[in-house]
Motif scaffolding. Structure first.
Motif, mmCIF file in Angstrom:
data_model
loop_
_atom_site.group_PDB
_atom_site.id
_atom_site.type_symbol
_atom_site.label_atom_id
_atom_site.label_comp_id
_atom_site.label_asym_id
_atom_site.label_seq_id
_atom_site.Cartn_x
_atom_site.Cartn_y
_atom_site.Cartn_z
ATOM 1 N N THR A 30 0.857 -1.042 0.014
ATOM 2 C CA THR A 30 -0.030 -0.177 0.118
ATOM 3 C C THR A 30 0.739 1.303 0.097
ATOM 4 O O THR A 30 0.320 2.428 -0.349
ATOM 5 C CB THR A 30 -0.955 0.036 1.355
ATOM 6 N N GLY A 31 2.244 1.172 0.390
ATOM 7 C CA GLY A 31 2.914 2.250 0.486
ATOM 8 C C GLY A 31 2.630 3.154 1.642
ATOM 9 O O GLY A 31 3.258 4.268 1.752
ATOM 10 N N LEU A 32 1.991 2.780 2.576
ATOM 11 C CA LEU A 32 1.890 3.206 3.923
ATOM 12 C C LEU A 32 2.857 3.017 4.849
ATOM 13 O O LEU A 32 2.812 1.770 5.482
ATOM 14 C CB LEU A 32 0.320 2.940 4.698
ATOM 15 N N LYS A 33 3.595 3.828 5.291
ATOM 16 C CA LYS A 33 4.594 3.521 6.257
ATOM 17 C C LYS A 33 4.170 3.178 7.462
ATOM 18 O O LYS A 33 5.119 2.606 8.326
ATOM 19 C CB LYS A 33 5.623 4.559 5.927
ATOM 20 N N GLY A 34 3.322 3.507 7.959
ATOM 21 C CA GLY A 34 2.626 3.390 9.267
ATOM 22 C C GLY A 34 2.580 1.870 9.567
ATOM 23 O O GLY A 34 2.684 1.367 10.847
ATOM 24 N N TRP A 35 2.137 1.042 8.500
ATOM 25 C CA TRP A 35 1.874 -0.319 8.763
ATOM 26 C C TRP A 35 3.248 -0.902 9.193
ATOM 27 O O TRP A 35 3.132 -1.807 9.720
ATOM 28 C CB TRP A 35 1.066 -0.969 7.597
ATOM 29 N N LYS A 36 4.470 -0.315 8.373
ATOM 30 C CA LYS A 36 5.650 -0.956 8.481
ATOM 31 C C LYS A 36 6.093 -0.758 10.135
ATOM 32 O O LYS A 36 6.772 -1.480 10.637
ATOM 33 C CB LYS A 36 6.549 -0.365 7.780
ATOM 34 N N GLY A 37 5.771 0.575 10.408
ATOM 35 C CA GLY A 37 6.042 0.879 12.045
ATOM 36 C C GLY A 37 5.133 -0.182 12.804
ATOM 37 O O GLY A 37 5.910 -0.425 13.837
ATOM 38 N N LEU A 38 3.963 -0.487 12.509
ATOM 39 C CA LEU A 38 3.348 -1.571 13.338
ATOM 40 C C LEU A 38 3.956 -2.716 13.570
ATOM 41 O O LEU A 38 4.200 -3.400 14.407
ATOM 42 C CB LEU A 38 1.995 -1.597 12.872
ATOM 43 N N SER A 39 4.727 -3.195 12.306
ATOM 44 C CA SER A 39 5.483 -4.426 12.331
ATOM 45 C C SER A 39 6.634 -4.286 13.331
ATOM 46 O O SER A 39 7.005 -5.212 13.999
ATOM 47 C CB SER A 39 5.756 -4.728 11.027
ATOM 48 N N TRP A 40 7.279 -3.131 13.226
ATOM 49 C CA TRP A 40 8.403 -2.900 14.175
ATOM 50 C C TRP A 40 7.925 -2.726 15.575
ATOM 51 O O TRP A 40 8.614 -3.185 16.466
ATOM 52 C CB TRP A 40 9.108 -1.694 13.770
ATOM 53 N N GLY A 41 6.768 -2.315 15.819
ATOM 54 C CA GLY A 41 6.493 -2.473 16.936
ATOM 55 C C GLY A 41 5.807 -3.631 17.795
ATOM 56 O O GLY A 41 5.891 -3.726 18.964
#
Length: 165
Positions: A93-104
């Motif tokens: 999706t290109g939404l960086k927030g979801w990658k941040g959730l994965s890191w979280g």
């Protein structure tokens, strides 16, 4: 040549081979004797084993059962799969927030690994630090996932506001 084929075709076929009569299956009495013999042999084998050999095979009372281990391992595998899927969603999706959730989610995985390690060593008192570390990683993971979820929420709000006229 054709006459030989005709003769072979008209010749009577040999009788089918004679079958030997099959033996009837063993009776219930034979089966019962076999089972009792096997049970007696197993009992004698256990009695012949020395007590130290049996003690070496015994696990402590606080050992986890096989179904409990299955739950622990499958939960960790499920968490890793969820992390990978969240990351892929962020990629597509290109939404960086979801990658941040994965890191979280990473600290919570660390907490799960602490729990599994502590249980693997039969909840050894010398590894009590893993219990404290698991608690700290759980709190940290809950906070990081909360922050990541808030960032996803804010990004979705900004995306909706920019689309409104």
């Amino acid at each position: 040549m054709a006459s030989l084929r005709l003769v072979a075709a008209l010749a009577p076929s040999p009788p089918p081979p004679r079958r030997e009569p099959q033996k009837p299956p063993p009776s219930a009495a034979h089966l019962a004797r076999g089972v009792s013999l096997a049970a007696a042999a197993a009992t004698m084998a256990m009695a012949a084993a020395s007590p130290p050999a049996l003690a070496a095979l015994a696990e402590p009372a606080n050992a986890l059962s096989l179904p409990t281990w299955a739950v622990h391992v499958s939960s960790v595998a499920e968490w890793v799969t969820a992390m990978a899927l969240v990351w892929q969603y962020g990629e597509r999706t290109g939404l960086k927030g979801w990658k941040g959730l994965s890191w979280g989610m990473v600290p919570l995985l660390g907490g799960a690994m602490c729990a599994c390690t502590w249980h693997f060593f039969y909840n050894s008192e010398s590894l009590e630090v893993l219990v404290a570390l698991q608690g700290a990683l759980t709190v940290t993971g809950n906070i990081t996932m909360c922050i990541a979820a808030f960032r996803i929420f804010k990004a979705s709000q900004e995306g909706t506001n920019s689309k409104s006229p």
